[in-house]
Design a protein around this motif. Structure first.
Motif, PDB file in Angstrom:
ATOM      1  N   THR A  40     -45.606  64.193  57.977  1.00 28.08           N
ATOM      2  CA  THR A  40     -47.038  63.952  58.061  1.00 28.08           C
ATOM      3  C   THR A  40     -47.820  65.256  58.050  1.00 28.08           C
ATOM      4  OG1 THR A  40     -48.792  62.992  59.437  1.00 28.08           O
ATOM      5  CG2 THR A  40     -46.895  63.899  60.584  1.00 28.08           C
ATOM      6  N   CYS A  41     -49.085  65.167  57.625  1.00 28.57           N
ATOM      7  CA  CYS A  41     -49.942  66.357  57.592  1.00 28.57           C
ATOM      8  C   CYS A  41     -50.956  66.361  58.727  1.00 28.57           C
ATOM      9  CB  CYS A  41     -50.676  66.437  56.250  1.00 28.57           C
ATOM     10  SG  CYS A  41     -51.921  65.140  56.007  1.00 28.57           S
ATOM     11  N   GLN A  42     -50.898  65.358  59.597  1.00 28.13           N
ATOM     12  CA  GLN A  42     -51.953  65.189  60.591  1.00 28.13           C
ATOM     13  C   GLN A  42     -52.035  66.336  61.604  1.00 28.13           C
ATOM     14  OE1 GLN A  42     -54.253  62.690  60.285  1.00 28.13           O
ATOM     15  NE2 GLN A  42     -53.128  62.470  58.361  1.00 28.13           N
ATOM     16  N   ASN A  43     -50.944  67.032  61.826  1.00 29.21           N
ATOM     17  CA  ASN A  43     -50.946  68.110  62.824  1.00 29.21           C
ATOM     18  C   ASN A  43     -51.137  69.488  62.204  1.00 29.21           C
ATOM     19  OD1 ASN A  43     -48.540  67.935  61.479  1.00 29.21           O
ATOM     20  ND2 ASN A  43     -47.254  68.451  63.239  1.00 29.21           N
ATOM     21  N   LEU A  44     -51.553  69.534  60.941  1.00 29.11           N
ATOM     22  CA  LEU A  44     -51.710  70.816  60.246  1.00 29.11           C
ATOM     23  C   LEU A  44     -53.189  71.097  60.015  1.00 29.11           C
ATOM     24  CD1 LEU A  44     -48.834  70.521  57.611  1.00 29.11           C
ATOM     25  CD2 LEU A  44     -48.785  71.656  59.837  1.00 29.11           C
ATOM     26  N   GLU A  45     -53.724  72.060  60.739  1.00 34.12           N
ATOM     27  CA  GLU A  45     -55.150  72.372  60.647  1.00 34.12           C
ATOM     28  C   GLU A  45     -55.538  72.950  59.297  1.00 34.12           C
ATOM     29  OE1 GLU A  45     -56.333  74.835  63.861  1.00 34.12           O
ATOM     30  OE2 GLU A  45     -55.921  73.319  65.415  1.00 34.12           O
ATOM     31  N   LYS A  46     -54.582  73.563  58.593  1.00 35.01           N
ATOM     32  CA  LYS A  46     -54.888  74.153  57.296  1.00 35.01           C
ATOM     33  C   LYS A  46     -55.132  73.094  56.219  1.00 35.01           C
ATOM     34  CE  LYS A  46     -52.639  78.650  57.892  1.00 35.01           C
ATOM     35  NZ  LYS A  46     -51.635  79.598  57.346  1.00 35.01           N
ATOM     36  N   VAL A  47     -54.718  71.850  56.496  1.00 35.63           N
ATOM     37  CA  VAL A  47     -55.019  70.766  55.563  1.00 35.63           C
ATOM     38  C   VAL A  47     -56.438  70.300  55.844  1.00 35.63           C
ATOM     39  CG1 VAL A  47     -54.417  68.435  54.813  1.00 35.63           C
ATOM     40  CG2 VAL A  47     -52.607  70.035  55.450  1.00 35.63           C
ATOM     41  N   PRO A  48     -57.325  70.324  54.854  1.00 39.45           N
ATOM     42  CA  PRO A  48     -58.718  69.915  55.087  1.00 39.45           C
ATOM     43  C   PRO A  48     -58.811  68.534  55.731  1.00 39.45           C
ATOM     44  CG  PRO A  48     -58.477  70.907  52.921  1.00 39.45           C
ATOM     45  CD  PRO A  48     -57.099  70.773  53.470  1.00 39.45           C
ATOM     46  N   GLN A  49     -59.784  68.361  56.611  1.00 35.87           N
ATOM     47  CA  GLN A  49     -59.907  67.124  57.381  1.00 35.87           C
ATOM     48  C   GLN A  49     -60.081  65.905  56.491  1.00 35.87           C
ATOM     49  OE1 GLN A  49     -59.613  66.881  60.838  1.00 35.87           O
ATOM     50  NE2 GLN A  49     -59.448  64.708  60.281  1.00 35.87           N
ATOM     51  N   ASN A  50     -60.853  66.040  55.405  1.00 32.72           N
ATOM     52  CA  ASN A  50     -61.067  64.887  54.534  1.00 32.72           C
ATOM     53  C   ASN A  50     -59.763  64.427  53.883  1.00 32.72           C
ATOM     54  OD1 ASN A  50     -61.092  67.304  52.933  1.00 32.72           O
ATOM     55  ND2 ASN A  50     -61.897  66.103  51.224  1.00 32.72           N
ATOM     56  N   ILE A  51     -58.828  65.344  53.668  1.00 29.14           N
ATOM     57  CA  ILE A  51     -57.524  64.979  53.110  1.00 29.14           C
ATOM     58  C   ILE A  51     -56.662  64.338  54.189  1.00 29.14           C
ATOM     59  CG2 ILE A  51     -55.394  65.900  52.107  1.00 29.14           C
ATOM     60  CD1 ILE A  51     -57.064  67.944  50.637  1.00 29.14           C
ATOM     61  N   ARG A  52     -56.712  64.895  55.391  1.00 25.96           N
ATOM     62  CA  ARG A  52     -55.951  64.282  56.489  1.00 25.96           C
ATOM     63  C   ARG A  52     -56.432  62.858  56.778  1.00 25.96           C
ATOM     64  NH1 ARG A  52     -56.192  68.299  61.407  1.00 25.96           N
ATOM     65  NH2 ARG A  52     -57.671  69.502  60.165  1.00 25.96           N
ATOM     66  N   GLN A  86     -49.390  78.952  46.553  1.00 26.35           N
ATOM     67  CA  GLN A  86     -48.568  79.476  47.637  1.00 26.35           C
ATOM     68  C   GLN A  86     -48.888  78.782  48.958  1.00 26.35           C
ATOM     69  OE1 GLN A  86     -46.024  81.537  47.573  1.00 26.35           O
ATOM     70  NE2 GLN A  86     -45.766  81.474  49.813  1.00 26.35           N
ATOM     71  N   GLU A  87     -50.180  78.583  49.215  1.00 20.18           N
ATOM     72  CA  GLU A  87     -50.587  77.902  50.448  1.00 20.18           C
ATOM     73  C   GLU A  87     -50.080  76.462  50.472  1.00 20.18           C
ATOM     74  OE1 GLU A  87     -54.810  80.072  51.598  1.00 20.18           O
ATOM     75  OE2 GLU A  87     -54.762  78.581  49.978  1.00 20.18           O
ATOM     76  N   ILE A  88     -50.132  75.807  49.323  1.00 22.06           N
ATOM     77  CA  ILE A  88     -49.655  74.431  49.239  1.00 22.06           C
ATOM     78  C   ILE A  88     -48.151  74.366  49.489  1.00 22.06           C
ATOM     79  CG2 ILE A  88     -49.300  72.483  47.655  1.00 22.06           C
ATOM     80  CD1 ILE A  88     -51.984  73.239  46.365  1.00 22.06           C
ATOM     81  N   SER A  89     -47.424  75.314  48.895  1.00 17.00           N
ATOM     82  CA  SER A  89     -45.974  75.345  49.085  1.00 17.00           C
ATOM     83  C   SER A  89     -45.616  75.533  50.555  1.00 17.00           C
ATOM     84  CB  SER A  89     -45.364  76.476  48.252  1.00 17.00           C
ATOM     85  OG  SER A  89     -43.966  76.540  48.432  1.00 17.00           O
ATOM     86  N   GLU A  90     -46.353  76.398  51.242  1.00 17.11           N
ATOM     87  CA  GLU A  90     -46.087  76.631  52.665  1.00 17.11           C
ATOM     88  C   GLU A  90     -46.394  75.389  53.495  1.00 17.11           C
ATOM     89  OE1 GLU A  90     -48.489  79.985  53.555  1.00 17.11           O
ATOM     90  OE2 GLU A  90     -47.164  81.446  52.565  1.00 17.11           O
ATOM     91  N   ASP A 148     -43.620  72.797  53.005  1.00 22.01           N
ATOM     92  CA  ASP A 148     -42.430  73.142  53.786  1.00 22.01           C
ATOM     93  C   ASP A 148     -42.590  72.732  55.244  1.00 22.01           C
ATOM     94  OD1 ASP A 148     -41.019  74.140  51.654  1.00 22.01           O
ATOM     95  OD2 ASP A 148     -41.633  76.226  51.974  1.00 22.01           O
ATOM     96  N   LEU A 149     -43.798  72.875  55.787  1.00 20.10           N
ATOM     97  CA  LEU A 149     -44.047  72.449  57.165  1.00 20.10           C
ATOM     98  C   LEU A 149     -43.981  70.934  57.288  1.00 20.10           C
ATOM     99  CD1 LEU A 149     -47.009  74.834  58.116  1.00 20.10           C
ATOM    100  CD2 LEU A 149     -44.658  74.940  58.972  1.00 20.10           C
ATOM    101  N   ILE A 150     -44.494  70.243  56.291  1.00 20.46           N
ATOM    102  CA  ILE A 150     -44.492  68.776  56.320  1.00 20.46           C
ATOM    103  C   ILE A 150     -43.076  68.232  56.224  1.00 20.46           C
ATOM    104  CG2 ILE A 150     -45.244  66.719  55.032  1.00 20.46           C
ATOM    105  CD1 ILE A 150     -47.810  68.282  54.365  1.00 20.46           C
ATOM    106  N   MET A 151     -42.178  69.000  55.605  1.00 24.42           N
ATOM    107  CA  MET A 151     -40.773  68.583  55.530  1.00 24.42           C
ATOM    108  C   MET A 151     -40.200  68.279  56.908  1.00 24.42           C
ATOM    109  SD  MET A 151     -39.290  68.534  52.490  1.00 24.42           S
ATOM    110  CE  MET A 151     -39.890  68.900  50.841  1.00 24.42           C
ATOM    111  N   GLU A 152     -40.723  68.930  57.916  1.00 24.50           N
ATOM    112  CA  GLU A 152     -40.177  68.773  59.257  1.00 24.50           C
ATOM    113  C   GLU A 152     -40.622  67.480  59.933  1.00 24.50           C
ATOM    114  OE1 GLU A 152     -41.237  72.227  61.421  1.00 24.50           O
ATOM    115  OE2 GLU A 152     -40.350  73.633  60.000  1.00 24.50           O
ATOM    116  N   SER A 153     -41.749  66.925  59.497  1.00 25.28           N
ATOM    117  CA  SER A 153     -42.283  65.751  60.196  1.00 25.28           C
ATOM    118  C   SER A 153     -42.699  64.620  59.275  1.00 25.28           C
ATOM    119  CB  SER A 153     -43.493  66.156  61.039  1.00 25.28           C
ATOM    120  OG  SER A 153     -44.528  66.663  60.206  1.00 25.28           O
TER     121      SER A 153
END
Length: 864
Positions: free
Chosen positions: A564-576, A550-554, A557-562
């Motif tokens: 990139t994942c760089q502005n999403l704090e919920k994505v672990p830093q090592n993945i960013r 569920q968290e991944i799906s959310e 959906d946020l990444i669909m807008e941009s």
């Protein structure tokens, strides 16, 4: 299956052997393959399965083994598995031409143009004829216009004035536009002009208005001498051979050739080098063209200087070729060369490289070329160029946990390409032992009697290992001295638009991934199906980090807008840190990645250096200088939003611009100039019309009779065109109705920052309440004229459209998509991420600039 087998038999190809693996593809890949590569019968239906298509290609190419007493059947099976396992794909013409009556397997050619109107085989219109024949087979062409005399010079034979390079470029452009109308796909072209040609200033600006030249990419051939003049802030002479001198009577060449022959030169104009350079920079900053080719760097690595000096490239700039030469291209899919832990499977990569090199050498022998232009086959066999490249570099780096663009990423890319180059050369030496060296080896850099080829070196000493097997370049030197080498050139990194889409690569060619999530459109029997695509490697990384589905799906959906994942704090830093996309990478990092790869590519590569919106011209200038200093053979730039025609917009701000990139060329006083407003974009051409559109037809009673008004929509539920049918065809009323409809359609299809529905609203306001000689009806339903009736229909349409969108937005539907290896689900939710220009095939706003080419992320369409 019987029909398919019959089709193969008619081509002289045996049936597909039993026991060979079927290729595993997504729905989108199957659709693209079927549309682009599968042969069709007279009824328009597929005449072969996808597996049989791969077998047709594999068997036809393997027939070359007969010439060298090889095993055709066994080699064909090896080639089939190479492709069906998605380890390697050849370029598109090999898929479409292999085993067919067309038989033309090469994608790109370079043709010479002499300053001659009809006497020479390389004359202006003879070359145009040859190029048109190549375009009919699906090939693209590159030309150097540098040999043509400057505009306005006197032509002795006619006492008239010369048309000049830009004038004849327009002639070629118009001719290719006509050729395209009769073909299934317009061939791409490249026009090059040297920086010292007297018409260079006109050439640089010839595509400011993109309506004037639409079938060409343009590039300026820049010399080391010119770059030094820019750095030193000295003057620069625009020159051409002095045609009034008896010594130049029979001369056929450009300024460089004339200088080397010691011929007299005429200076037409002297300019400040920085001013000329600045003109290139500002034009490229405006719309991405012209590109820049470093012509001296290319000739330093010309493998056959005994045959020619290099003057031009193929349409996307990755292939420097001599007169009439072509190159058969193919790409190793790095995404399929990983171990379970994400590290590189070096043994598998070595095996693939060996087999792919043999495949491409066989293509040279099995290519039918264009029989009406015999010089093509002669040139191809003389040097036996091949272009083995890569795709899915970004995928491999995602798996290995390495950030694209970082210093580590630069070294990793360099080591990958060095490994491929080494084993391709080693295989080419073995092929020379079996089959003989390329015929022009004597006098080349590979001449066994006098080897001048130098062992390639990385830009920086390596500091990592990645378990790569040791390679010994002295083994290559010894092998050439003993056996020669089969191919004068071995490696190229080409655009991989269609083949990367089919294989499912997230990163095309050597580019970073464009976005981690976006909307993909598919046409399902006329229905626009929207598929939500998310990077499967990214999702796996999120799962490993402990996030729930569920968290991944959310997050997706946020990444669909941009993108990139760089502005999403919920994505672990090592993945960013690892999962970066094109817009997260600074221009300097783009250039350094290109240079790291170029060190081990003996030809060149297609790559676009993407700049964020708001980039200043001096940053583009700095990238040009850095590319030249690092040994790149060319560079293509694109500033986000610089032209509406190719909007590459996946984030609102640029987070990765570096301060150092603006300091690389401090001698150019761009920043001291008053900032000028962006050139208006009102000159842009209209959007292309897709083959099928969804529409709404309304009936309206008007004072001139009953009218039927159809409004068709394109991607994003936007109005695209309007048709008005009234009275009988041929009448004045019918003519006026058609004219109004055409003007509205043209307004809707123009590139503009104003969305089409708002433009249609303005049209409605202008037509509303226009009175005529009489009215029809009373009260609110009164129609004062045909334009007024049209306005009422447009208003009704816009109200209904708003209701449809509101209803869809409030009731999103998600349906899992079958046969998908990635997160692809059917979605009918608006709004969606707009990532580019409208696609001429699917009509969606998802065509972007990448790899020096244009491609659609919705349907897989590619101009390359």
């Amino acid at each position: 299956m019987g029909n398919q087998n019959t089709s193969l038999k008619n081509l002289g190809i045996p049936p597909l052997p039993e026991g060979l693996p079927s290729i595993s593809l997504t729905d989108n890949s199957i659709q693209v393959l079927t549309k682009r590569y599968v042969r069709r019968g007279e009824n328009g239906e597929p005449a072969e399965t996808i597996d049989e298509m791969f077998w047709r290609v594999a068997y036809h190419v393997a027939l070359a083994e007969e010439m060298y007493n090889g095993q055709v059947e066994n080699t064909a099976k090896d080639f089939y598995q190479l492709m069906s396992l998605k380890l390697f794909f050849p370029n598109s013409p090999t898929f479409t031409g292999a085993g067919t009556p067309l038989g033309q397997l090469a994608a790109c050619f370079v043709l010479p143009i002499s300053d001659d109107m009809g006497k020479k085989s390389t004359g202006i219109f003879q070359t145009l004829r040859d190029a048109a024949l190549i375009q009919q087979t699906g090939g693209g062409n590159g030309f150097s216009f540098s040999r043509l005399r400057p505009k306005g010079t006197i032509v002795k034979s006619s006492s008239g004035q010369a048309t000049g390079p830009v004038g004849f470029l327009r002639v070629y452009d118009h001719a290719f536009g006509e050729v395209a109308q009769g073909g299934s796909r317009r061939g791409a072209n490249m026009a090059t002009l040297r920086i010292d040609h007297p018409d260079i200033e006109d050439f640089i600006c010839c595509k400011t208005n993109e309506n004037s030249i639409t079938n060409f990419n343009i590039s300026v051939g820049i010399t080391d001498e010119f770059m030094q003049a820019v750095i030193n802030d000295t003057d620069w002479d625009l020159v051409y051979p002095d045609l009034t001198s008896p010594l130049c009577k029979d001369f056929d060449g450009d300024a460089d050739t004339a200088r080397r022959k010691g011929l007299p030169m005429k200076v037409f104009k002297t300019v400040r080098a920085r001013d000329l350079f600045q003109k290139i920079v500002e034009q490229a900053h405006h719309n991405g063209e012209p590109g820049v080719l470093f012509i001296d760097q290319a000739n330093r690595y010309n493998p056959v200087p005994n045959l020619y000096q290099l003057e031009s490239t193929n349409p996307c700039g990755e292939q420097w070729l001599g007169p009439y030469e072509n190159c058969c291209l193919g790409s190793i899919n790095l995404a399929q060369h990983t171990l379970e832990d994400g590290s590189v499977d070096w043994k598998k990569l070595e095996k693939t490289t060996i087999l792919a090199t043999r495949f491409l050498d066989d293509v040279i022998d099995m290519n039918a070329y264009v029989p009406a232009v015999p010089q093509l086959e002669i040139a191809a066999h003389k040097a036996r160029r091949i272009g083995l490249g890569i795709m899915g570099l970004a995928d491999l780096m995602f798996s290995a946990g390495i950030r694209y663009g970082s210093e580590t990423g630069q070294e990793f890319a360099s080591q990958i390409m060095e490994f491929v180059r080494f084993h391709s050369m080693k295989t080419s030496i073995q092929l020379a032992k079996e089959r003989g060296s390329f015929p022009a080896i004597s006098g080349s850099i590979y001449d066994p009697e006098k080897i001048t080829w130098e062992i390639p070196q990385p830009l920086k000493p390596y500091t990592h290992h990645w378990n790569r097997p040791d390679i010994d370049w002295n083994e290559i030197l010894q092998g050439i001295a003993k056996n020669g080498i089969r191919n004068a050139a071995q490696t190229t990194i080409a655009p991989t638009g269609t083949i990367a889409t089919v294989t499912g690569c997230e990163g095309y060619g050597c580019e970073p991934a464009f976005a981690l999530a976006y909307i993909r459109h598919m046409n399902d029997n006329g229905k626009d199906v929207q598929l939500s695509y998310a990077s499967p490697l990214f999702e796996k990384a999120l799962l490993r980090s402990g996030l729930t589905a569920q968290e991944i799906s959310e997050l997706v959906d946020l990444i669909m807008e941009s993108g990139t994942c760089q502005n999403l704090e919920k994505v672990p830093q090592n993945i960013r840190d690892v999962f970066v996309v094109s817009s997260d990478i600074s221009a300097e990092e783009h250039v350094r990645m290109q240079a790291a790869l170029q060190a081990f590519v003996d030809n060149s590569l297609s790559k676009t250096v993407n700049f964020p919106a708001g980039t200043k011209p001096d940053e583009v200038a700095a990238a040009y200088q850095l590319a030249w200093e690092l040994g790149c053979k060319g560079i293509t730039v694109y500033v986000t939003g610089s032209r509406e025609k190719v909007v590459l917009e996946t984030r609102s701000t640029a987070e990765k611009k570096t301060d150092t990139s603006t300091q690389l060329l401090p001698m150019i006083s761009v920043a001291e100039k008053e900032e000028e407003p962006q050139i208006p974009l009102w000159h842009e051409s209209k959007k292309p019309r897709p083959r099928a559109l969804r529409g709404f037809t309304y009936r309206s009673e008007t004072p001139l009779g009953r009218a039927f008004i159809t409004i068709n929509e394109n991607g994003g539920n936007q109005p695209f065109e309007v048709f008005i049918n009234t009275a009988k065809a041929g009448s004045e009323t019918s003519a006026i109705s058609e004219a109004i409809g055409r003007l509205i359609s043209f307004t809707l299809r123009l590139s503009s920052p104003v969305e089409p529905v708002r433009r249609l609203g303005e049209v409605e306001k202008q037509l509303r309440d226009i009175g005529g000689g009489r009215s029809l009806g009373f009260g609110p339903g009164r129609v004062r004229s045909l334009p007024d009736g049209l306005a009422q229909v447009l208003a009704e349409y816009m109200e209904e459209r708003l209701e449809r969108i509101t209803q869809i937005s409030n009731n999103p539907v998600t349906v899992p998509s079958e046969n998908s290896t990635s997160r692809e689900t059917e979605r009918v939710k608006s709004p969606m991420l707009k990532i580019g220009d409208l696609c001429p095939e699917c009509g969606q706003a998802s065509v972007i600039n990448e790899e020096g080419c244009r491609k659609c992320y919705s349907c897989g369409y590619s101009e390359c």
